[in-house]
Design an enzyme around this catalytic site. Sequence first.
Site, PDB file in Angstrom:
ATOM      1  N   ARG A 114      33.714 -22.751  26.810  1.00 34.74           N
ATOM      2  CA  ARG A 114      32.530 -22.395  27.571  1.00 34.74           C
ATOM      3  C   ARG A 114      31.732 -23.588  28.088  1.00 34.74           C
ATOM      4  NH1 ARG A 114      28.352 -18.817  24.321  1.00 34.74           N
ATOM      5  NH2 ARG A 114      30.330 -17.823  23.773  1.00 34.74           N
ATOM      6  N   HIS A 145      37.373 -13.578  33.483  1.00 39.67           N
ATOM      7  CA  HIS A 145      36.190 -14.061  32.749  1.00 39.67           C
ATOM      8  C   HIS A 145      35.258 -12.890  32.409  1.00 39.67           C
ATOM      9  CE1 HIS A 145      33.826 -17.553  31.470  1.00 39.67           C
ATOM     10  NE2 HIS A 145      32.746 -16.926  31.910  1.00 39.67           N
ATOM     11  N   TYR A 162      23.944  -9.938  48.612  1.00 37.71           N
ATOM     12  CA  TYR A 162      23.413 -10.415  49.889  1.00 37.71           C
ATOM     13  C   TYR A 162      24.074 -11.712  50.364  1.00 37.71           C
ATOM     14  CZ  TYR A 162      19.643  -7.101  48.924  1.00 37.71           C
ATOM     15  OH  TYR A 162      18.930  -5.977  48.646  1.00 37.71           O
TER      16      TYR A 162
END
Length: 883
Positions: A43, A89, A133
Amino acid sequence: MSSDAPDEFEPGSGIAATVENARIEQEMEQSYIDYAMSVIAGRALPDVRDGLKPVHRRILYAMHEAGVTPRTSHRKSSSIVGETMGDYHPHGDSAIYDALARMAQDFSMRYPLVDGQGNFGSIDGDPPAAMRYTEARMDSITQELLADIDKDTVDFQPNYDDRKREPSVLPASFPNLLVNGSSGIAVGMSTNIPPHNLGEVIDATVHLIHNPDCTVEDLMEHVKGPDFPTGANIVGRNAVHKAYKTGRGRVRVRAEFEVEDDDRIVITELPYQTNKARLIERIADNVNEGKIEGIRDLRDESDRDGIRVVVELKRGANAEVVKNQLLEHHLESTFGVINLALVDGQPRVLTLKETLAEYLDHRRTVVRRRSEYELAEAEDRAHILEGRLTALDNIDAVVETIRNSESRDDAKAALRGEQVAEVDGEPLPTFEFSEDQADHIVAMQLGSLTSMEAAEIQSEYEDVQARIDRLNEILSDTSELDAVIEEELLDIKDQYADERRTSFIEDTGNVTHEDLIAEEDTVVVVTEEDYIKRMSLDRFRAQRRGGKGIIGTELKEGDRVSSVFVASTHDYLLYFTNHGQVYQLKTYQIPEMSRTARGKSAVNLLDLDDGEEITAVVNCTDIEDETDKFLTMVTREGYIKRTSVDNFQNILSTGIIATTLDEGDELEDVEVTDGERDLILATREGMSIRFHEDEVRPMGRSARGVRGIKLEGDDTVAGVAAVDEEIHNWVLTVTKNGYGKRTDIENYRPQSRNGKGLIDIKTNERNGPVCAMETVGYGDHLFVMSSDGQIVRTPVEDVSTVGRNTMGVIVMDLDAGDAVASVDVYNEERSTAVDADADADAEADDDAETDGEADTVELEEIDEDDVGDITTEGLEDGELGAE
């Protein structure tokens, strides 16, 4: 009721046989280590080979798999995030989108890996728009990280649910870890790698290929230092060198700004990871709180072309001081370099050379595996082409064989020589084509039988054979393998490298408190009860002699002014006291107050004892970097000594001994000399003596000194002055009652030490005892302060030039009961040329004065050998003479 349980428990049997005893601390320790390593490797830390964390690698691979390349249209970010989360993931869409957005920010990444369309955040700290968006696709340079991933160049591993496979690392055609940097916090460790210039990193990598034994210093000839996407300046190179050599360091980064027209500061580049909006807000808060002074307005004029923050200054504000205040609090930050990355799955802190060496090892593996893959493909193709060429050479037999076969499979078998085809009972020629060759021959079209097609097949075969030879050369010779890596790196440099954005500036040290204080000349006032303050010199304009002056300080009842002197706010001053102690203090450490303020108790600044007063002040700028200068001290009882300035280098906050005093004696004055000066001692009853300083041998701080002048009766020393004949023209004497005079230095003939001396000034009840004596020159200004706090500033040329044995003229008009407390000389601008008419002009000015002061009358010529026989008995005011 029956039971399956045994009648008697047997230890180590049944389920108990599978139970193991473990110490809880050991189990907790191992479990935490497993968790920490999972966080570290899966990570938080980047891989040294491709410079990516798992989330970034998975995003880019998902885009590669989906065909979202620089040559396609943008794809909705939510689509990319969804595919990444669903296939590779499964840790939440917000974490994936945050990583995607950062790779699209040109103020976060030196070379963005994602080409974003829409609002992906700003340097003002604005968050990206929602993923529905925005749109994204790979940036051009990202292809270089994924290049040849389909050629077995890297290992693949199963994804989280074993449905797909994902790369454990990307091929990475350039050293992305250094180029784009990385930051992350793991368990018990963190990484913070700054971005660098692509061209510099590639040059260093190429240098390492050719010089595997090179040093970090050699690589720094190419990698100058971090190159931040926001530009700015790195202060000094030592921290960068340390970071590259050890893997850790603290690099100071300073904003780029300039002072325009002395009334505004314009900021055009900010330190890396600085929030511009928050920066402006903090500056405004500091201005409102009074922590930063001199700012009138603050505007953000930034646009798409770049950053422009304008700081408007107040009229009269010192731009240098405001700049230093901004630097101390806002315009400079520290980037803590921690070059920590995963090497073979383990975290390691790497030097610059180790980082590039690990990348090169990875790249050699990638190119070798790619070459092996391409070699296998080329050999397969050559094998097919060999079969086709053989078939063309035996085209009639091949055609007959195929025509006379019952089926396609029989034709392939005949071409492989597994069965014999016959025509009219006669067997056809047999062949030994491989299975792949037979498949291609059977699938050949008639058009390929033309001579042109045959030539093309022959040409392709030759090209493939040359390719095979080249690949074998690369695989058998490491220098050829490195040459391929170098060539590819240089191609990437030519295509993507750009100019440095971050510059280097000289490290002049951190901004100190002194830098935040405007450098200006100030007047410092000290009282007998140890109140001290400073005021701007500009508050005291020059006046003609004989005036009352203006208020210089308010006094506590019973208190009196003891000394006044002029010094710059940035000067280090040595404060000598009547007890023979010396203290050190910066002028700006003295509180600045108004003329009507009392001041601050000096015991808060200097560790003075009861009854201890400041009697002399020496400016350290006069002795800075000078080892051949001396501090010459005189006491009230006429003792004098010289001590090298080397003995005053380390002055404690509690002070140190400057001289030893006899009981009842006090240190009166201190002068800086260089071993080449004449000294003039003056007494309160008007006597003086001039002798060369080499008559006083250098002594230590604890010495008492030798006698400088022989005193008569109750007379005491008033001061000492050094003669520099290049700049000093006169001896200026001031008395307690406000009288003063100038006398040509030539009138003070040199004598031997410890004599009675000559008359310096005529003293009586009218003008009072001598308060101070100074050597002065053209351009000097006289600061006279009275015990009641009045202060007057007068050019020394306004004081009449007369002989030694005179009373002088009024310099300061004192009120009843007041007296001159202290005198200091300040050189405003000393002329290099002597005005031949200066004396005549000064005397004409004095003659024109009608303020009621006594006119100066010179004594007749006196035989200096008869000095001491002169009296003032029977003389009336204004009628000076000699018997």
